[in-house]
Write an enzyme that holds these catalytic residues in place. Structure first.
Site, PDB file in Angstrom:
ATOM      1  N   SER A 147     -17.118  -6.249 -39.339  1.00  0.00           N
ATOM      2  CA  SER A 147     -16.362  -5.679 -38.218  1.00  0.00           C
ATOM      3  C   SER A 147     -15.310  -6.689 -37.797  1.00  0.00           C
ATOM      4  O   SER A 147     -15.399  -7.864 -38.152  1.00  0.00           O
ATOM      5  CB  SER A 147     -17.324  -5.436 -37.050  1.00  0.00           C
TER       6      SER A 147
ATOM      7  N   TYR B  74     -24.864  -7.696 -31.423  1.00  0.00           N
ATOM      8  CA  TYR B  74     -24.010  -6.989 -32.382  1.00  0.00           C
ATOM      9  C   TYR B  74     -23.044  -7.948 -33.064  1.00  0.00           C
ATOM     10  O   TYR B  74     -22.917  -7.963 -34.294  1.00  0.00           O
ATOM     11  CB  TYR B  74     -23.234  -5.872 -31.670  1.00  0.00           C
TER      12      TYR B  74
HETATM   13  N1  LIG Z   1     -16.529   2.508 -35.155  1.00  0.00           N
HETATM   14  C1  LIG Z   1     -15.968   1.321 -35.064  1.00  0.00           C
HETATM   15  O1  LIG Z   1     -14.990   1.139 -34.326  1.00  0.00           O
HETATM   16  C2  LIG Z   1     -16.494   0.177 -35.892  1.00  0.00           C
HETATM   17  C3  LIG Z   1     -15.765  -1.023 -35.885  1.00  0.00           C
HETATM   18  C4  LIG Z   1     -16.220  -2.066 -36.652  1.00  0.00           C
HETATM   19  C5  LIG Z   1     -17.350  -1.935 -37.444  1.00  0.00           C
HETATM   20  N2  LIG Z   1     -18.041  -0.750 -37.432  1.00  0.00           N
HETATM   21  C6  LIG Z   1     -19.224  -0.660 -38.290  1.00  0.00           C
HETATM   22  O2  LIG Z   1     -19.158   0.519 -39.064  1.00  0.00           O
HETATM   23  C7  LIG Z   1     -20.460   0.972 -39.381  1.00  0.00           C
HETATM   24  C8  LIG Z   1     -20.570   2.437 -39.046  1.00  0.00           C
HETATM   25  O3  LIG Z   1     -20.472   2.581 -37.649  1.00  0.00           O
HETATM   26  P1  LIG Z   1     -19.903   3.880 -36.917  1.00  0.00           P
HETATM   27  O4  LIG Z   1     -19.001   3.376 -35.864  1.00  0.00           O
HETATM   28  O5  LIG Z   1     -19.432   4.878 -37.882  1.00  0.00           O
HETATM   29  O6  LIG Z   1     -21.257   4.353 -36.174  1.00  0.00           O
HETATM   30  P2  LIG Z   1     -21.917   5.807 -35.929  1.00  0.00           P
HETATM   31  O7  LIG Z   1     -22.927   5.591 -34.861  1.00  0.00           O
HETATM   32  O8  LIG Z   1     -20.872   6.854 -35.705  1.00  0.00           O
HETATM   33  O9  LIG Z   1     -22.628   6.102 -37.319  1.00  0.00           O
HETATM   34  C9  LIG Z   1     -23.696   5.294 -37.768  1.00  0.00           C
HETATM   35  C10 LIG Z   1     -24.633   6.126 -38.619  1.00  0.00           C
HETATM   36  O10 LIG Z   1     -25.703   5.251 -39.035  1.00  0.00           O
HETATM   37  C11 LIG Z   1     -26.917   5.975 -38.923  1.00  0.00           C
HETATM   38  N3  LIG Z   1     -28.036   5.053 -38.783  1.00  0.00           N
HETATM   39  C12 LIG Z   1     -28.455   4.385 -37.674  1.00  0.00           C
HETATM   40  N4  LIG Z   1     -29.567   3.695 -37.923  1.00  0.00           N
HETATM   41  C13 LIG Z   1     -29.886   3.927 -39.230  1.00  0.00           C
HETATM   42  C14 LIG Z   1     -30.930   3.500 -40.068  1.00  0.00           C
HETATM   43  N5  LIG Z   1     -31.901   2.705 -39.600  1.00  0.00           N
HETATM   44  N6  LIG Z   1     -30.937   3.917 -41.350  1.00  0.00           N
HETATM   45  C15 LIG Z   1     -29.980   4.746 -41.821  1.00  0.00           C
HETATM   46  N7  LIG Z   1     -28.963   5.205 -41.058  1.00  0.00           N
HETATM   47  C16 LIG Z   1     -28.915   4.787 -39.781  1.00  0.00           C
HETATM   48  C17 LIG Z   1     -26.741   6.867 -37.697  1.00  0.00           C
HETATM   49  O11 LIG Z   1     -27.656   7.952 -37.714  1.00  0.00           O
HETATM   50  C18 LIG Z   1     -25.277   7.299 -37.853  1.00  0.00           C
HETATM   51  O12 LIG Z   1     -25.163   8.490 -38.607  1.00  0.00           O
HETATM   52  C19 LIG Z   1     -21.411   0.081 -38.596  1.00  0.00           C
HETATM   53  O13 LIG Z   1     -21.941  -0.923 -39.442  1.00  0.00           O
HETATM   54  C20 LIG Z   1     -20.511  -0.530 -37.537  1.00  0.00           C
HETATM   55  O14 LIG Z   1     -20.996  -1.766 -37.072  1.00  0.00           O
HETATM   56  C21 LIG Z   1     -17.648   0.293 -36.662  1.00  0.00           C
END
Ligand SMILES: NC(=O)c1ccc[n+]([C@@H]2O[C@H](COP(=O)([O-])OP(=O)(O)OC[C@H]3O[C@@H](n4cnc5c(N)ncnc54)[C@H](O)[C@@H]3O)[C@@H](O)[C@H]2O)c1
Length: 287
Positions: free
Chosen positions: A146, A159
């Site tokens: 991230s 986080y």
């Molecule tokens: N959205 C952002 O702005 C952002 C920015 C930087 C990094 N990220 C990273 O991107 C990745 C995805 O995040 P997102 O924002 O799309 O989140 P989100 O919450 O929209 O989606 C995450 C998904 O992971 C699933 N999940 C949660 N725990 C789980 C488990 N134990 N096993 C399997 N699946 C599981 C959830 O059910 C969900 O469908 C993460 O690693 C997050 O840290 C996101």
């Protein structure tokens, strides 16, 4: 080579594919002609996405998998290699957020961050990488760090810690793959998204006691940036194009995330103490 030439016809396994960035990556991988394996704890979400992708003419399967549990990820790998054959792209994407002061953080919420965000990535590497390395076929592994993997932010310490960990793990892994002689066909890449529209802040943990107001105001501040966040499908397109270009760091918003990387490098090289920013976060509108 274009992304569709490189990835089309291959199998992509995406953890956390039920929402947000993972769902965007799955939709784009399908558009590139990949067979998509949707893995998530949210069975309904991945079933719906599988139906959507198949209705659009793509090929997808949904597999309920909890990345916190090594045997669950191993069962996913066994099923994929048995039913679909070689994996061209593994995306260790599943991740969760946590808000609140570190000293108020419930033990279970700390453990959730470590188990999903860090151990989940390790479990993916352990279950898939040896088989990917065992043939000469080109294959890619993306681990989701991230902008929080290079920035420091109060009220999100677990986080931020986990995303620094994933970045370091991925950098070490790339060196290990090279050391073991597989860098000619195995491509390890670190993904550093900026703000991308998703459910991560809604599903984030908070605190039960102590300063609950501080935790929830940080959640509200992060939810505010959602309005300006990047569309997950657009983010996926950028990441696939960057992956093909051979970059190690895959970055959804190069200027915005790049400025955080530059700031991190400046702080470390000048050995300054961390400084509180007025807005406690990088402003995505400065992209
Ligand atoms: N959205 C952002 O702005 C952002 C920015 C930087 C990094 N990220 C990273 O991107 C990745 C995805 O995040 P997102 O924002 O799309 O989140 P989100 O919450 O929209 O989606 C995450 C998904 O992971 C699933 N999940 C949660 N725990 C789980 C488990 N134990 N096993 C399997 N699946 C599981 C959830 O059910 C969900 O469908 C993460 O690693 C997050 O840290 C996101």
């Amino acid at each position: 080579m274009s992304a569709s030439e490189t990835f089309g016809g291959g199998v992509a396994v995406i953890t956390g594919a039920g929402a947000g960035i993972g769902a965007g990556l799955a939709r784009h991988a399908s558009r590139l002609g990949m067979t998509v394996v949707l893995a998530d704890v949210d069975a309904a979400a991945i079933a719906a996405l599988r139906e959507e992708i198949c209705a659009a003419g793509g090929t997808a399967i949904d597999v309920v998998c909890d990345v916190r549990v090594a045997t669950s990820v191993q069962a996913l790998a066994d099923k994929v290699f048995r039913d679909l054959g070689a994996v061209r792209l593994l995306i260790n994407n599943a991740g969760v957020e946590q808000f609140g002061y570190l000293w108020d953080t419930p033990l279970a919420n700390w453990q959730r961050i470590v188990d999903v965000n860090i151990s989940g990535v390790f479990h993916g590497i352990r279950a898939f990488l040896p088989k990917m390395m065992s043939t000469a076929r080109p294959a890619w592994v993306w681990n989701l760090s991230s902008i929080g993997g290079v920035a420091v932010v109060p009220l999100q310490a677990p986080y931020i810690m986990s995303k620094h960990a994933v970045l370091a793990l991925t950098e070490c892994l790339a060196l290990e793959v090279e050391t073991a002689g597989h860098a000619d066909h195995i491509h390890i890449q670190a993904v550093l998204p900026g703000a991308v529209a998703s459910n991560i802040f809604e599903s984030a943990g908070g605190v039960d006691s102590g300063d609950t107001g501080a935790a929830e105001s940080q959640r509200a501040a992060m939810l505010d940036i959602k309005a300006e966040a990047m569309d997950p499908l657009a983010a996926a397109e950028v990441l696939f194009d960057q992956a093909v270009s051979g970059r190690f760091y895959l970055i959804t918003q190069p200027e915005y995330v790049g400025s955080a990387m530059t700031e991190r490098a400046r702080v470390l090289s000048t050995q300054q103490a961390p400084q509180l920013r007025e807005h406690r976060r990088f402003d995505p509108t400065q992209n």
